[in-house]
Write an enzyme that holds these catalytic residues in place. Structure first.
Site, PDB file in Angstrom:
ATOM      1  N   ALA A  84      -2.945  -7.353  11.063  1.00 47.50           N
ATOM      2  CA  ALA A  84      -3.291  -7.994   9.744  1.00 47.50           C
ATOM      3  C   ALA A  84      -4.893  -8.681   9.836  1.00 47.50           C
ATOM      4  O   ALA A  84      -5.766  -8.454   8.859  1.00 47.50           O
ATOM      5  CB  ALA A  84      -2.403  -9.218   9.675  1.00 47.50           C
ATOM      6  N   ARG A 115      -3.451  -0.912   2.124  1.00 46.46           N
ATOM      7  CA  ARG A 115      -1.756  -1.494   2.520  1.00 46.46           C
ATOM      8  C   ARG A 115      -1.403  -2.666   2.048  1.00 46.46           C
ATOM      9  O   ARG A 115      -2.292  -3.663   1.606  1.00 46.46           O
ATOM     10  CB  ARG A 115      -2.092  -1.587   4.217  1.00 46.46           C
ATOM     11  CG  ARG A 115      -2.548  -0.289   4.809  1.00 46.46           C
ATOM     12  CD  ARG A 115      -2.235  -0.342   6.413  1.00 46.46           C
ATOM     13  NE  ARG A 115      -0.782  -0.464   6.604  1.00 46.46           N
ATOM     14  CZ  ARG A 115      -0.239  -0.675   7.802  1.00 46.46           C
ATOM     15  NH1 ARG A 115      -1.068  -0.736   8.979  1.00 46.46           N
ATOM     16  NH2 ARG A 115       0.991  -0.731   7.998  1.00 46.46           N
ATOM     17  N   ASP A 120       2.034 -10.786   9.264  1.00 49.90           N
ATOM     18  CA  ASP A 120       1.126 -10.203   8.396  1.00 49.90           C
ATOM     19  C   ASP A 120       0.950 -10.778   7.075  1.00 49.90           C
ATOM     20  O   ASP A 120      -0.143 -10.824   6.314  1.00 49.90           O
ATOM     21  CB  ASP A 120       1.755  -8.799   8.065  1.00 49.90           C
ATOM     22  CG  ASP A 120       1.528  -7.916   9.114  1.00 49.90           C
ATOM     23  OD1 ASP A 120       2.224  -8.200  10.063  1.00 49.90           O
ATOM     24  OD2 ASP A 120       0.564  -7.050   9.170  1.00 49.90           O
TER      25      ASP A 120
END
Lengths: 355, 355
Positions: A56, A97, A245
């Site tokens: 992340a 993403r 994340d």
């Protein structure tokens, strides 16, 4: 190219120098250490979506650099037009993403910088954005070192720490989050050993966590994901530390698939379960983890390993890349601004406001 | 040789005909269906230890056939010498793998047969042992069909059943234990879908369970082991069925590594957790699961997949092949003599005595 142009013993997967971005290809580790050089935002977007870079905080850093590449290449003298184009660049990058919020956090910060400086010349704006991307990169590593210092007192001397996936230097600008806490404990003179879940299907534990801890001479034992419970039942795990994340306002944590299972196992065995993440991972706009989008990736990641076929042709597959660990399973969240536990709603809000 | 000499649609991994044993090489599935032909006990021992054949009931069957090969090749006219030699053969076979008790159960049965018939001629003894090995093979498949009938009422129409490893036809003489219950439910007209854990490191779920269910047209979805918890949290799993390698007198279950984790997850989500196993899996000589020997296998099974390197050179690895699920996490044990739950100590004793 296959060697990193910048000499340094510290593991830093993204090097941003002289208008270029050098990235260690994390898909090829540990067998090969291959560095790619990128100079456009499209290349960076592709590097994120294909997981050349992952983790992340690291994809936040990569996106910031990508945004600057995009900004640099916008040809206009109109601030308004510049900003319109810059938003398009950021939109491409943010779509790479869905789960990690650091990606949109970094891009929002770049957009905010641009918006706040639209009265400047385009040249100044572009230079400013380069400094902003550099700042995001450098701040991330510093945040991890601070986070490590906050977290290391939680690890006793001799602790056997289980981690899942890779929340290490490779997942960040440097030093790592979960592995940052471990590094800080080792730097404080403690004897720490790590049990690394291999973390299917991408094997970030086997390929990345094992690699970077071995490089730093921190004892590490590799296991398959399905062995963690058994080792806990034998009393061989003292605590768990993972990264994140995205963290919702109530403390629910999205992290690599399998994290939730480790948290349930930790609860069953009365083992502390810590989450280490920079404040950029906290998303106060979401009340609960159920609102976090979970990326579902290509089933081929499970049915094949490179060209090796692991399952019958045409088999149906589920491949969620992340899961949600409810805050009730989280002993504490470790950030660069301190540790939050108990009342996550109030604690996370307080810590984000300090930022 | 690469085709099975016996034509049949049913999946039977071990075919024992005309003094030879044909075995499907389970290490090569699903990419290749290769059959080997064995005719000595040493070959059978090697097939068991290298996992050409695996699954507790199947290795019991293989060992019985191996014992007969050994018996057949003993050259003596003295019963006493014959039995001495036969015990040596059985000792080699029983040492191939430590955890599954079916292996020693089958060999004890072969030895018991020999001992009870030492007054016969050596020729009669050898013929009798061949019939005994055949009986063990045939009884195993029948036991699984019966076990399936006992267990199938536990599966509701529409049930989404999670299984770990392969407790299917491939793990037995035929039909399977956990997958036998699923086959019986499907044969009873129920719509059943299966979620198969891939089961690292050997991937029996991806390679074997997915393969045999696909062959039988039973819907199956493959997941990584670390995804089971997340799917349970989403309400996508109705029950769990697994096999067993050994069941202690108190109902503690040794089964493929990762089973314990699935059981903890099932408890956390109030999902029934069933164990399906023939009576030959029950070991009343052990009070509790902690006494069951757990095989630790070569770390290369985790660090490599065929020649593909998945982890750094020289990394430390733990590779326990099994774990122990305490009886308190087991909703019921399904055997060919009926279902045991609640008081396992009394229930298992009763069921073994019926045998």
């Amino acid at each position: 190219m296959s060697t990193c142009p910048i000499d340094s013993r510290a593991i830093r997967p993204i090097r941003f120098v002289a208008g270029q971005c050098h990235m260690l290809d994390q898909r090829l580790l540990p067998a090969e250490e291959v560095w790619h050089t990128y100079a456009t935002y499209q290349e960076i977007a592709r590097a994120i979506s294909t997981m050349v870079v992952r983790g992340a905080p690291a994809i936040g850093v990569a996106a910031a650099i990508g945004a600057w590449f995009g900004a640099r290449d916008i040809e206009t003298e109109s601030s308004w037009e510049f900003y319109q184009e810059f938003e398009k660049v950021c939109a491409v990058l943010v779509a790479t993403r869905p789960t990690a919020v650091n990606l949109s956090w970094a891009l929002e910060r770049m957009k905010h910088f641009a918006q706040s400086n639209l009265d400047r010349s385009i040249l100044e704006l572009k230079i400013g954005l380069e400094f902003e991307a550099l700042a995001i990169t450098q701040e991330d590593e510093k945040a991890n070192q601070k986070l490590g210092q906050h977290g290391e007192p939680l690890l006793a001397d001799g602790a056997r720490v289980l981690t899942h996936c890779n929340a290490g230097a490779l997942a960040t600008a440097g030093y790592g989050t979960a592995l940052g806490v471990i590094r800080a404990a080792v730097e404080a003179g403690k004897k720490i050993s790590v049990i690394a879940d291999e973390t299917r299907p991408i094997l970030q534990g086997a390929r990345l966590t094992a690699w970077e801890l071995q490089k730093d001479n921190i004892p590490v034992t590799l296991i398959c994901d399905n062995m963690a419970g058994y080792l806990m039942s034998l009393g061989e795990v003292d605590c768990v530390i993972v990264g994140a994340d995205r963290i919702a306002a109530n403390g629910d944590v999205a992290n690599k698939i399998g994290t939730y299972t480790v948290a349930v196992l930790a609860k069953e065995h009365n083992i502390p379960f810590y989450v280490a993440a920079p404040v950029s991972t906290i998303d106060l706009s979401l009340d609960a983890g159920s609102q976090i989008p979970i990326e579902e990736r290509d089933g081929r990641e499970i049915t094949h390993l490179k060209d090796l076929q692991l399952a019958p042709e045409g088999i149906s597959v589920r491949n969620p890349a992340f899961d949600i660990t409810p805050h009730c399973l989280v002993t504490a969240i470790i950030t660069e601004h301190g540790i939050v536990n108990g009342d996550y709603l109030a604690g996370l809000k307080r810590i984000v406001k300090q930022h």
